[in-house]
Design a protein around this motif. Sequence first.
Motif, PDB file in Angstrom:
ATOM      1  N   CYS A   6      11.866   1.807  -9.858  1.00 17.79           N
ATOM      2  CA  CYS A   6      13.065   1.275  -9.154  1.00 17.79           C
ATOM      3  C   CYS A   6      13.275  -0.468  -9.547  1.00 17.79           C
ATOM      4  O   CYS A   6      13.928  -1.185  -9.116  1.00 17.79           O
ATOM      5  N   GLU A   7      12.105  -0.953 -10.402  1.00 16.69           N
ATOM      6  CA  GLU A   7      12.125  -2.314 -10.697  1.00 16.69           C
ATOM      7  C   GLU A   7      11.908  -3.197  -9.490  1.00 16.69           C
ATOM      8  O   GLU A   7      11.968  -4.434  -9.882  1.00 16.69           O
ATOM      9  N   ARG A   8      11.530  -2.624  -8.483  1.00 18.62           N
ATOM     10  CA  ARG A   8      11.229  -3.518  -7.368  1.00 18.62           C
ATOM     11  C   ARG A   8       9.679  -4.119  -7.550  1.00 18.62           C
ATOM     12  O   ARG A   8       9.046  -3.591  -8.370  1.00 18.62           O
ATOM     13  N   GLU A   9       9.520  -5.463  -7.034  1.00 19.32           N
ATOM     14  CA  GLU A   9       8.132  -5.951  -7.275  1.00 19.32           C
ATOM     15  C   GLU A   9       7.336  -5.001  -6.682  1.00 19.32           C
ATOM     16  O   GLU A   9       7.334  -4.193  -5.442  1.00 19.32           O
ATOM     17  N   ALA A  10       5.827  -4.780  -7.378  1.00 21.24           N
ATOM     18  CA  ALA A  10       5.074  -3.750  -6.891  1.00 21.24           C
ATOM     19  C   ALA A  10       3.643  -4.359  -7.181  1.00 21.24           C
ATOM     20  O   ALA A  10       3.538  -5.093  -8.107  1.00 21.24           O
ATOM     21  N   GLU A  11       2.623  -4.051  -6.528  1.00 24.41           N
ATOM     22  CA  GLU A  11       1.332  -4.176  -6.525  1.00 24.41           C
ATOM     23  C   GLU A  11       0.416  -3.538  -7.585  1.00 24.41           C
ATOM     24  O   GLU A  11      -0.101  -4.290  -8.741  1.00 24.41           O
ATOM     25  N   ASN A  12       0.990  -2.466  -7.910  1.00 29.00           N
ATOM     26  CA  ASN A  12       0.502  -1.561  -9.042  1.00 29.00           C
ATOM     27  C   ASN A  12       1.654  -0.782  -9.679  1.00 29.00           C
ATOM     28  O   ASN A  12       2.828  -1.454 -10.084  1.00 29.00           O
ATOM     29  N   GLU A  13       1.480   0.340 -10.174  1.00 30.67           N
ATOM     30  CA  GLU A  13       2.496   1.004 -11.050  1.00 30.67           C
ATOM     31  C   GLU A  13       3.765   1.158 -10.336  1.00 30.67           C
ATOM     32  O   GLU A  13       4.979   1.030 -10.807  1.00 30.67           O
ATOM     33  N   TYR A  14       3.763   1.508  -8.635  1.00 28.22           N
ATOM     34  CA  TYR A  14       4.647   1.748  -8.165  1.00 28.22           C
ATOM     35  C   TYR A  14       4.931   0.929  -6.802  1.00 28.22           C
ATOM     36  O   TYR A  14       3.854   0.402  -6.310  1.00 28.22           O
ATOM     37  N   CYS A  15       6.158   0.544  -6.366  1.00 24.91           N
ATOM     38  CA  CYS A  15       6.386  -0.189  -5.075  1.00 24.91           C
ATOM     39  C   CYS A  15       5.880   0.862  -3.932  1.00 24.91           C
ATOM     40  O   CYS A  15       5.388   1.777  -3.948  1.00 24.91           O
ATOM     41  N   GLU A  16       5.917   0.287  -2.679  1.00 21.16           N
ATOM     42  CA  GLU A  16       5.330   1.074  -1.681  1.00 21.16           C
ATOM     43  C   GLU A  16       5.873   2.334  -1.509  1.00 21.16           C
ATOM     44  O   GLU A  16       5.027   3.405  -1.276  1.00 21.16           O
ATOM     45  N   LEU A  17       7.207   2.312  -1.360  1.00 22.62           N
ATOM     46  CA  LEU A  17       7.578   3.668  -1.164  1.00 22.62           C
ATOM     47  C   LEU A  17       7.543   4.784  -2.448  1.00 22.62           C
ATOM     48  O   LEU A  17       7.422   5.761  -1.863  1.00 22.62           O
ATOM     49  N   HIS A  18       7.734   4.349  -3.501  1.00 18.85           N
ATOM     50  CA  HIS A  18       7.558   5.158  -4.628  1.00 18.85           C
ATOM     51  C   HIS A  18       5.972   5.537  -4.782  1.00 18.85           C
ATOM     52  O   HIS A  18       5.532   6.637  -5.047  1.00 18.85           O
ATOM     53  N   GLU A  19       4.894   4.715  -4.396  1.00 15.37           N
ATOM     54  CA  GLU A  19       3.476   4.894  -4.505  1.00 15.37           C
ATOM     55  C   GLU A  19       3.342   6.027  -3.399  1.00 15.37           C
ATOM     56  O   GLU A  19       2.474   6.831  -3.555  1.00 15.37           O
ATOM     57  N   LYS A  20       3.859   5.884  -2.285  1.00 15.95           N
ATOM     58  CA  LYS A  20       3.724   6.545  -1.171  1.00 15.95           C
ATOM     59  C   LYS A  20       4.183   8.342  -1.659  1.00 15.95           C
ATOM     60  O   LYS A  20       3.381   9.446  -1.469  1.00 15.95           O
ATOM     61  N   ALA A  21       5.312   8.301  -2.276  1.00 12.17           N
ATOM     62  CA  ALA A  21       5.959   9.480  -2.920  1.00 12.17           C
ATOM     63  C   ALA A  21       4.957  10.099  -4.114  1.00 12.17           C
ATOM     64  O   ALA A  21       4.619  11.234  -4.002  1.00 12.17           O
ATOM     65  N   HIS A  22       4.315   9.168  -4.674  1.00  9.41           N
ATOM     66  CA  HIS A  22       3.634   9.299  -5.864  1.00  9.41           C
ATOM     67  C   HIS A  22       2.353  10.044  -5.263  1.00  9.41           C
ATOM     68  O   HIS A  22       1.841  11.068  -5.969  1.00  9.41           O
ATOM     69  N   ARG A  23       1.905   9.754  -4.083  1.00  2.00           N
ATOM     70  CA  ARG A  23       0.531  10.027  -3.681  1.00  2.00           C
ATOM     71  C   ARG A  23       0.697  11.599  -3.060  1.00  2.00           C
ATOM     72  O   ARG A  23       0.011  12.424  -3.287  1.00  2.00           O
ATOM     73  N   ASN A  24       1.951  11.472  -2.602  1.00  2.00           N
ATOM     74  CA  ASN A  24       2.429  13.035  -2.000  1.00  2.00           C
ATOM     75  C   ASN A  24       2.255  14.125  -3.125  1.00  2.00           C
ATOM     76  O   ASN A  24       1.984  15.163  -2.851  1.00  2.00           O
ATOM     77  N   ILE A  25       3.134  13.792  -4.115  1.00  2.00           N
ATOM     78  CA  ILE A  25       3.078  14.316  -5.197  1.00  2.00           C
ATOM     79  C   ILE A  25       1.961  15.093  -5.651  1.00  2.00           C
ATOM     80  O   ILE A  25       1.619  16.160  -6.040  1.00  2.00           O
ATOM     81  N   LEU A  26       0.814  14.080  -5.755  1.00  2.00           N
ATOM     82  CA  LEU A  26      -0.614  14.380  -6.319  1.00  2.00           C
ATOM     83  C   LEU A  26      -1.118  15.221  -5.467  1.00  2.00           C
ATOM     84  O   LEU A  26      -1.920  16.181  -5.853  1.00  2.00           O
ATOM     85  N   ARG A  27      -1.005  14.963  -4.062  1.00  3.17           N
ATOM     86  CA  ARG A  27      -1.719  16.063  -3.152  1.00  3.17           C
ATOM     87  C   ARG A  27      -1.090  17.165  -3.156  1.00  3.17           C
ATOM     88  O   ARG A  27      -1.971  18.459  -3.270  1.00  3.17           O
ATOM     89  N   GLU A  28       0.160  17.384  -3.328  1.00  5.53           N
ATOM     90  CA  GLU A  28       0.702  18.630  -3.165  1.00  5.53           C
ATOM     91  C   GLU A  28       0.422  19.420  -4.557  1.00  5.53           C
ATOM     92  O   GLU A  28       0.096  20.722  -4.375  1.00  5.53           O
TER      93      GLU A  28
END
Length: 69
Positions: A6-28
């Motif tokens: 989403c091009e929002r400022e992020a500490e890593n690859e993803y912003c907070e919300l997308h990072e959360k979703a990313h972690r869920n995807i990996l866990r699933e």
Amino acid sequence: MKCKVCEREAENEYCELHEKAHRNILREYGVWKKASDVSWKQYLIEVAKNPHTGVWAKEVAESLISETK
Ligand SMILES: [Zn+2]
């Protein structure tokens, strides 16, 4: 650094919300892998087209699909 999705400022690859979703995807995926022999990309496609997938997860899945061969 900007979020890959989403091009929002992020500490890593993803912003907070997308990072959360990313972690869920990996866990699933860990759960799916145990149950079936689904490949990473196949799994992402399933996530992206599942109507129950949240919008954040869907965006992350689509981004991962485009970078997965
Ligand atoms: Zn984002």
